[in-house]
Design a protein around this motif. Structure first.
Motif, PDB file in Angstrom:
ATOM      1  N   SER A 158       0.812  -1.216   0.000  1.00  0.00           N
ATOM      2  CA  SER A 158       0.000   0.000   0.000  1.00  0.00           C
ATOM      3  C   SER A 158       0.849   1.272   0.000  1.00  0.00           C
ATOM      4  N   SER A 159       2.109   1.144   0.426  1.00  0.00           N
ATOM      5  CA  SER A 159       3.002   2.316   0.436  1.00  0.00           C
ATOM      6  C   SER A 159       4.336   1.955  -0.215  1.00  0.00           C
ATOM      7  N   TRP A 160       4.252   1.174  -1.295  1.00  0.00           N
ATOM      8  CA  TRP A 160       5.446   0.624  -1.945  1.00  0.00           C
ATOM      9  C   TRP A 160       6.416   1.715  -2.388  1.00  0.00           C
ATOM     10  N   GLN A 161       5.901   2.801  -2.917  1.00  0.00           N
ATOM     11  CA  GLN A 161       6.748   3.882  -3.418  1.00  0.00           C
ATOM     12  C   GLN A 161       7.110   4.894  -2.337  1.00  0.00           C
ATOM     13  N   ASN A 162       6.616   4.684  -1.106  1.00  0.00           N
ATOM     14  CA  ASN A 162       6.824   5.676  -0.052  1.00  0.00           C
ATOM     15  C   ASN A 162       7.845   5.263   1.002  1.00  0.00           C
ATOM     16  N   ASN A 195      17.545  11.081   9.527  1.00  0.00           N
ATOM     17  CA  ASN A 195      17.966  11.959   8.425  1.00  0.00           C
ATOM     18  C   ASN A 195      19.203  11.471   7.663  1.00  0.00           C
ATOM     19  N   MET A 196      19.737  10.315   8.023  1.00  0.00           N
ATOM     20  CA  MET A 196      20.853   9.790   7.235  1.00  0.00           C
ATOM     21  C   MET A 196      20.348   9.346   5.865  1.00  0.00           C
ATOM     22  N   PRO A 197      21.041   9.717   4.793  1.00  0.00           N
ATOM     23  CA  PRO A 197      20.625   9.302   3.443  1.00  0.00           C
ATOM     24  C   PRO A 197      20.882   7.823   3.211  1.00  0.00           C
ATOM     25  N   VAL A 198      20.107   7.256   2.294  1.00  0.00           N
ATOM     26  CA  VAL A 198      20.199   5.834   1.981  1.00  0.00           C
ATOM     27  C   VAL A 198      20.348   5.663   0.470  1.00  0.00           C
ATOM     28  N   MET A 199      21.238   4.743   0.072  1.00  0.00           N
ATOM     29  CA  MET A 199      21.467   4.473  -1.346  1.00  0.00           C
ATOM     30  C   MET A 199      21.243   2.993  -1.635  1.00  0.00           C
ATOM     31  N   SER A 200      21.001   2.708  -2.905  1.00  0.00           N
ATOM     32  CA  SER A 200      20.900   1.318  -3.359  1.00  0.00           C
ATOM     33  C   SER A 200      21.511   1.229  -4.740  1.00  0.00           C
ATOM     34  N   ILE A 233      18.285   6.730  -2.826  1.00  0.00           N
ATOM     35  CA  ILE A 233      16.890   6.281  -2.850  1.00  0.00           C
ATOM     36  C   ILE A 233      16.033   6.934  -1.777  1.00  0.00           C
ATOM     37  N   GLY A 234      16.635   7.521  -0.731  1.00  0.00           N
ATOM     38  CA  GLY A 234      15.811   8.140   0.305  1.00  0.00           C
ATOM     39  C   GLY A 234      16.589   8.516   1.540  1.00  0.00           C
ATOM     40  N   ARG A 235      15.839   8.681   2.653  1.00  0.00           N
ATOM     41  CA  ARG A 235      16.437   9.133   3.908  1.00  0.00           C
ATOM     42  C   ARG A 235      15.729   8.464   5.085  1.00  0.00           C
ATOM     43  N   ILE A 236      16.482   8.161   6.137  1.00  0.00           N
ATOM     44  CA  ILE A 236      15.906   7.559   7.344  1.00  0.00           C
ATOM     45  C   ILE A 236      15.041   8.581   8.075  1.00  0.00           C
ATOM     46  N   LYS A 285      13.138   3.062   9.615  1.00  0.00           N
ATOM     47  CA  LYS A 285      12.189   3.308   8.530  1.00  0.00           C
ATOM     48  C   LYS A 285      12.784   4.326   7.569  1.00  0.00           C
ATOM     49  N   VAL A 286      12.717   4.009   6.277  1.00  0.00           N
ATOM     50  CA  VAL A 286      13.299   4.863   5.249  1.00  0.00           C
ATOM     51  C   VAL A 286      12.184   5.437   4.377  1.00  0.00           C
ATOM     52  N   GLU A 287      12.214   6.749   4.204  1.00  0.00           N
ATOM     53  CA  GLU A 287      11.293   7.396   3.277  1.00  0.00           C
ATOM     54  C   GLU A 287      11.996   7.527   1.930  1.00  0.00           C
ATOM     55  N   LEU A 288      11.368   7.036   0.863  1.00  0.00           N
ATOM     56  CA  LEU A 288      11.979   7.019  -0.461  1.00  0.00           C
ATOM     57  C   LEU A 288      11.776   8.341  -1.198  1.00  0.00           C
ATOM     58  N   VAL A 289      12.672   8.612  -2.140  1.00  0.00           N
ATOM     59  CA  VAL A 289      12.545   9.832  -2.939  1.00  0.00           C
ATOM     60  C   VAL A 289      11.333   9.756  -3.858  1.00  0.00           C
ATOM     61  N   SER A 290      10.788   8.552  -4.028  1.00  0.00           N
ATOM     62  CA  SER A 290       9.607   8.375  -4.881  1.00  0.00           C
ATOM     63  C   SER A 290       8.303   8.568  -4.114  1.00  0.00           C
TER      64      SER A 290
END
Length: 287
Positions: free
Chosen positions: A132-136, A151-156, A161-164, A173-178
């Motif tokens: 339900s929140s695949w892109q979030n 607030n640490m950035p996350v890459m793949s 791809i996002g930030r904690i 929990k990571v919030e994605l840039v999408s």
């Protein structure tokens, strides 16, 4: 006497050639005549085949030898190129070591504990990702016990791809840039150009229809070209400089035709990944 035998061999060779072509001509002329005995045609074909094979053998041998020599030469050239690349790699590694040592000494002279490009990394696996929140959002198997912070950035793979946004003891929990969350934390970014003509702006949203990340509030659109690399600028204070975001896909004005947005093709595959890398900034106040 030797001259006589030499001339004799030449005469015999000429006779064989004349007979061969004669039989060939006869074979061609009589092949459609039913009354012609097939034996004559068979003999002619056999003689032509044998003589043709005798002449073709040295030609094929020379051709095969030439092909093998060409393959050997190409292998030799490729070997030289590979050795040259190995030498260049060793040289670049040595140069990188020197630059790193010089950078460390300069920071000590200037009494700098860290810069915008300094960071450590921690690998993590994706624990869950709700349909339900695949892109979030997604959850990873690292938390505060691994030194992770909000607030640490996350890459793949190759890109951001996002930030904690939430940190527990053994998960985050990571919030994605999408994400479609309009109040999500944004990333300060820059488009790499030539001769220090970098363009800065803010990666603020995701266009689900195109699959592009959108960069807004750009200071200038002059000279922006498709394919230019986009990285984090480090100006936001939370994210180190130099994290790869993607490449410029194109420019688009807003609905009022006033401001330009830069559409970026993300370097990371945002729909499917199982392993991520958390960027632990070492900038003063962030570690």
């Amino acid at each position: 006497m030797q001259k006589f035998f030499s001339n004799k061999k030449l005469i015999i060779l000429m006779i064989i050639i004349i007979v061969t072509f004669g039989l060939l001509a006869v074979s061609v002329n009589v092949r459609n005549k039913k009354e012609t005995p097939p034996f004559v045609q068979q003999v002619g074909n056999d003689v032509v085949s044998v003589v043709g094979g005798v002449f073709a053998y040295p030609v094929n041998a020379v051709k095969n030898t030439s092909s093998e020599f060409s393959d050997l030469y190409n292998t030799y050239q490729e070997n030289r190129r590979l050795k040259s690349k190995i030498g260049d790699l060793a040289q670049n590694q040595a140069k990188l070591k020197v630059v790193q040592d010089e950078n460390k000494k300069l920071k000590q002279e200037l009494k700098l504990n860290s810069t915008l490009t300094d960071y450590d990394t921690t690998n993590a696996s994706v624990l869950s990702r709700s349909p339900s929140s695949w892109q979030n959002y997604l959850t990873i198997n690292r938390g505060s016990t691994s030194g992770l912070k909000k607030n640490m950035p996350v890459m793949s793979g190759k890109g951001l791809i996002g930030r904690i946004i939430e940190v527990d003891k053994v998960s985050s929990k990571v919030e994605l840039v999408s994400t479609d969350n309009e109040i999500n934390d944004k990333f300060a970014a820059e488009i790499l150009g030539d001769k220090d003509t970098n363009v800065t702006g803010v990666v603020s949203r995701y266009d689900d229809s195109t699959g592009d990340i959108v960069m807004e509030n750009v200071n200038s659109v002059k000279g922006i070209k498709k394919g230019q690399k986009v990285i984090t600028s480090g100006l936001g204070g939370r994210t180190p400089r130099g994290l790869y975001i993607g490449k410029v896909h194109g420019l688009k004005k807003d609905n009022y035709g006033m401001t330009n947005s830069v559409y970026i093709t993300p370097a990371a595959e945002l729909r499917n990944f199982t392993v991520v890398t958390v960027i632990k900034s070492t900038v003063s106040g962030e570690k």
